[in-house]
Design an enzyme around this catalytic site. Structure first.
Site, PDB file in Angstrom:
ATOM      1  CD  GLU A 154      -3.336   8.701   4.189  1.00 37.04           C
ATOM      2  OE1 GLU A 154      -4.780   8.666   4.504  1.00 37.04           O
ATOM      3  OE2 GLU A 154      -3.259   7.861   3.099  1.00 37.04           O
ATOM      4  NE  ARG A 201     -11.258  -8.542  -5.371  1.00 34.14           N
ATOM      5  CZ  ARG A 201     -10.685  -7.654  -4.251  1.00 34.14           C
ATOM      6  NH1 ARG A 201      -9.345  -7.359  -3.923  1.00 34.14           N
ATOM      7  NH2 ARG A 201     -11.608  -6.952  -3.781  1.00 34.14           N
ATOM      8  CG  HIS A 213     -12.927  -1.540   7.263  1.00 31.32           C
ATOM      9  ND1 HIS A 213     -12.837  -0.370   6.636  1.00 31.32           N
ATOM     10  CD2 HIS A 213     -12.837  -1.824   8.500  1.00 31.32           C
ATOM     11  CE1 HIS A 213     -12.371   0.402   7.637  1.00 31.32           C
ATOM     12  NE2 HIS A 213     -12.169  -0.104   9.034  1.00 31.32           N
ATOM     13  CE  LYS A 224      -3.273  -2.881   0.033  1.00 35.64           C
ATOM     14  NZ  LYS A 224      -3.563  -3.208  -1.317  1.00 35.64           N
TER      15      LYS A 224
HETATM   16  C1  MV4 Z   1      -9.239   6.991   5.548  1.00 33.56           C
HETATM   17  C2  MV4 Z   1     -10.231   7.429   6.380  1.00 33.56           C
HETATM   18  C3  MV4 Z   1     -10.316   8.782   6.514  1.00 33.56           C
HETATM   19  N1  MV4 Z   1      -9.365   9.660   6.297  1.00 33.56           N
HETATM   20  N2  MV4 Z   1      -8.340   7.817   5.338  1.00 33.56           N
HETATM   21  C4  MV4 Z   1     -10.321   2.424   6.039  1.00 33.56           C
HETATM   22  C5  MV4 Z   1      -9.767   1.250   5.241  1.00 33.56           C
HETATM   23  C6  MV4 Z   1      -8.704   1.619   4.515  1.00 33.56           C
HETATM   24  N3  MV4 Z   1      -8.141   0.861   3.379  1.00 33.56           N
HETATM   25  C7  MV4 Z   1      -8.816   3.114   4.581  1.00 33.56           C
HETATM   26  N4  MV4 Z   1      -9.728   3.767   5.311  1.00 33.56           N
HETATM   27  C8  MV4 Z   1     -10.090   4.757   5.894  1.00 33.56           C
HETATM   28  N5  MV4 Z   1      -8.990   5.559   5.382  1.00 33.56           N
HETATM   29  C9  MV4 Z   1      -8.307   9.285   5.666  1.00 33.56           C
HETATM   30  N6  MV4 Z   1      -7.230  10.028   5.327  1.00 33.56           N
HETATM   31  C10 MV4 Z   1     -11.549   6.757   6.439  1.00 33.56           C
HETATM   32  C11 MV4 Z   1     -11.308   5.233   6.089  1.00 33.56           C
HETATM   33  C12 MV4 Z   1     -12.481   4.696   6.280  1.00 33.56           C
HETATM   34  C13 MV4 Z   1     -13.112   3.907   5.145  1.00 33.56           C
HETATM   35  C14 MV4 Z   1     -12.741   4.071   4.033  1.00 33.56           C
HETATM   36  C15 MV4 Z   1     -13.152   3.415   3.106  1.00 33.56           C
HETATM   37  C16 MV4 Z   1     -14.280   2.672   2.905  1.00 33.56           C
HETATM   38  C17 MV4 Z   1     -15.003   2.578   4.387  1.00 33.56           C
HETATM   39  C18 MV4 Z   1     -14.268   3.025   5.363  1.00 33.56           C
HETATM   40  C19 MV4 Z   1     -14.728   2.868   6.696  1.00 33.56           C
HETATM   41  C20 MV4 Z   1     -14.033   3.652   7.795  1.00 33.56           C
HETATM   42  C21 MV4 Z   1     -13.033   4.154   7.649  1.00 33.56           C
END
Ligand code: MV4
Length: 675
Positions: free
Chosen positions: A200, A292, A235, A116
């Site tokens: 971030e 995928r 998630h 990542k």
């Molecule tokens: C974030 C965010 C808010 N701000 N990054 C959660 C898993 C991951 N792959 C990225 N995620 C997040 N990153 C910043 N800078 C909030 C989340 C997040 C989220 C992102 C996508 C889909 C669902 C989510 C659920 C909770 C938090």
């Protein structure tokens, strides 16, 4: 084009791939585990080969076994589906080494996107927007603290090796930084064996918007617009839709072009998804790329009129993309709901068992204007059929329900309708939860962000409501109709004999029979008085009303209660009446006062649980001789006690549960030898 492919997966995606292969005249080879010998994916493929025990790491994750099967059966290519080996670069390399085509991106692209933080550095170079922050190698605490201060709070710390939300910390202000960093690093090392973190800007109410991209081996790369997958729970995606609500055309093009730039930066080929996190104001940032075909690809297919599996096969065979960017347009709106065997009321605990009844909404297709046929309004992608089991070995998804509408409002209405028509007996499902979700104010108004479910917890998990009188009346009508059938048939020869009638003719005309039902929360005493042409019915303390059975076709009943006409499906499973009416599923256990030993269910000398419940008393012991009708085990289920009694004189061979044990529906409680 290939003449034969192997599908290295199971369930709905294996069936999905097989359907397109069949349409294209390509033969299919299924692989299956011991748990899947009778699975749908085995039945829909031309050939099937057993590859090992139920555990995925001994079957669906065994790349070498799968490659051997492909060689032995003469398949030229392997479609990995999603999950399992789909993002495994070593497997892609092994396929190539064995002279097989891996239907997916080059291993190098999978590796580039697999890490990542390295992916973010690549994206930065490719001018793909990233959340403002620090993604570098320096991990000194004071340095990271200074970076966080520069970014501005709130700041999110993420484990570089993480994903799926693990190892994330929100920091509200500079004073919290030190402790949060230490705790984030502790979690990162224990979860991923790597304490590297990135910092971030924290987005407060983000949306998850992803772009479907496709590239061929000739240098073409296009985007098939976006999907909004903001409605998630821990998630896990719950609802996905395309296009994203409130997406201006310019932003769609900008996101599409950023996604294509991301794909090009890693030399991508095939189907891929570039995930973005978007602010409510529309600003968007690269999160990761999934190398995928995704679970939610059908919503894109429905709005673009494409078959993405066909595209994958063509690209893997070296053909150019079937369409160019300017030939693609969005038509209408599609929504997907993931139907799971899980119990939302019990923290979404997976529910294991058999799909004893599976009633699906009918597929609807129709004409749109002139002679253009619109996509089917309802599509169901599923890897299970009625009678199949959801086992503890794999993902408990039952089906993907996908609807299309001319606009979002129509798609939403069709989704609510289709969910109302879905009938499942045998397992707990999230169907009622999905229905509340799609009918709820937030989703209806497209007030989307990743916190939608948590924020609307109270309306999504309302207190249980008692069953309405119409549901009780449907159960009663089905019960009474069933009795008159089963008892009246052998007595037909004596039709003139009032004693063999079961219409309830009684010497005492005012005799009211009590039918006691109960669900998990409430006991319902209902009363039926038999009359010449109908019944008089009352639920609990309500005034009696005339009840009649208007029509009855299989399990579908139309009744009249007072002046209210109602219809529903009633399925009797032992003493539980499953009533599907008004888009709801009521499970009404009938406490049959006439149930006694002679009628207790017994299968091959074993005695089984009549419904899921708890053992409250064991009255017999191993080796004990018992007489017919002697109570052996008492279970508590649906607010009632159920006595399991000896069906015949005999000997107790074994007792399989103890007091306090939870027992699944249909589970054998003891082994019994008939004397
Ligand atoms: C974030 C965010 C808010 N701000 N990054 C959660 C898993 C991951 N792959 C990225 N995620 C997040 N990153 C910043 N800078 C909030 C989340 C997040 C989220 C992102 C996508 C889909 C669902 C989510 C659920 C909770 C938090």
């Amino acid at each position: 084009m290939f003449t034969k492919i192997l599908i290295a997966n199971r369930g709905e995606i294996a069936c999905r791939v097989a359907a397109t292969a069949r349409r294209m005249g390509i033969k299919t080879v299924a692989v299956y585990s011991e748990a899947d010998a009778n699975a749908k994916h085995v039945a829909v493929c031309d050939e099937a080969v057993l590859i090992g025990p139920a555990a995925a790491k001994e079957s669906y994750l065994c790349g070498d076994k799968i490659i051997a099967v492909a060689k032995a059966t003469g398949a030229q290519a392997i479609h990995p589906g999603y999950g399992f080996l789909s993002e495994n670069a070593e497997f892609a390399d092994a396929c190539a080494a064995a002279g097989l085509v891996f239907i997916g991106p080059p291993a190098s692209a999978m590796r580039a996107m697999g890490s990542k933080s390295a992916a973010k550095q690549l994206m930065e170079k490719a001018n793909v927007p990233l959340v403002p922050g620090y993604h570098g190698e320096q991990q000194d605490a004071d340095f990271l603290h200074a970076q966080a201060d520069k970014i501005g709070y709130p700041v999110l710390l993420k484990a570089s090796a993480g994903g799926g939300g693990k190892g994330m910390r929100v920091i509200e202000n500079s004073a919290q930084f030190k402790d949060a960093l230490a705790s984030c690093k502790r979690e990162a090392i224990s979860s991923f064996g790597d304490d590297k973190v990135l910092a971030e800007k924290y987005l407060q109410r983000p949306r998850h918007i992803e772009i479907q991209v496709f590239a061929d081996t000739l240098g073409n790369c296009i985007y098939l617009f976006e999907r909004d997958c903001s409605v998630q729970r821990r998630h896990q995606k719950v609802l996905e839709e395309a296009p994203a609500p409130d997406m201006p055309a310019e932003r769609r093009a900008a996101m599409g072009e950023a996604a294509v730039a991301a794909a090009r930066a890693v030399g991508y080929v095939g189907a891929g998804t570039v995930e973005f996190i978007a602010n409510q104001d529309g600003s968007f940032y690269f999160m990761e790329m999934n190398t995928r075909l995704q679970v939610e690809h059908p919503v894109t297919e429905m709005i673009t009129g494409t078959d993405l599996v066909e595209w994958q096969l063509r690209v893997a065979a070296g053909e150019p993309l079937p369409k160019q960017q300017h030939e693609l347009a969005i038509k209408g709106h599609a929504i997907e709901a993931r139907i799971y065997a899980e119990n939302p009321e019990k923290g979404f605990l997976p529910s294991i068992g058999t799909l004893r009844h599976l009633g699906t909404p009918g597929a609807v297709s129709f004409e749109l204007g002139g002679d253009v046929v619109a996509p089917a309004a309802v599509r169901i992608d599923s890897g299970v059929r009625e009678g199949d089991a959801i086992s503890p070995f794999y993902d408990p998804m039952i089906a993907k329900l996908i609807v299309w509408g001319a606009d979002r409002k129509q798609a939403l209405a069709r989704m609510a309708q289709a969910l109302a028509q879905y009938q499942i007996v045998g397992l707990a499902t999230n169907i009622a939860f999905l229905k509340r979700l799609v009918e709820g104010q937030a989703f209806s108004a497209a007030d989307l962000d990743t916190g939608l479910i948590e924020r609307n917890h109270d309306s999504l998990f309302p207190a249980a409501q008692p069953a309405p009188a119409t549901a009780l009346a449907l159960a009663a009508a089905a019960l009474l109709a069933g009795e008159s059938r089963t008892v009246a048939a052998p007595a037909a020869a004596h039709a003139a004999d009032p004693w063999s009638h079961t219409t309830g003719w009684r010497m005492n005309q005012s005799y009211a029979r009590k039918l006691a039902f109960a669900d998990e929360h409430t006991a319902y005493d209902t009363f039926v008085t038999y009359r010449a042409e109908d019944w008089l019915f009352s639920a609990s303390s309500a005034a009696p009303q005339a009840l009649s059975l208007a029509t009855h076709n299989g399990n579908d009943y139309s009744i009249k209660l007072g002046d209210q006409a109602t219809h529903g499906t009633v399925l009797r499973d032992g003493d539980v009446f499953h009533v599907f009416a008004n888009g709801a599923h009521y499970q009404l256990a009938w406490n049959d006062p006439m149930a006694h030993a002679g009628e207790t269910e017994s299968e091959g000398g074993r005695l089984t649980a009549p419904m899921p419940g708890k053992v409250v008393s064991v009255l017999a012991s191993k080796g004990q001789e018992v007489k017919k009708g002697e109570p052996l085990v008492i279970m508590e289920a649906m607010k009632m006690e159920h006595t399991i009694a000896a069906p015949h004189d005999g000997v107790i061979d074994d007792i399989l549960y103890g007091v306090g044990d939870q027992v699944a529906d249909g589970a054998p409680l003891l082994a019994f030898k008939t004397a």
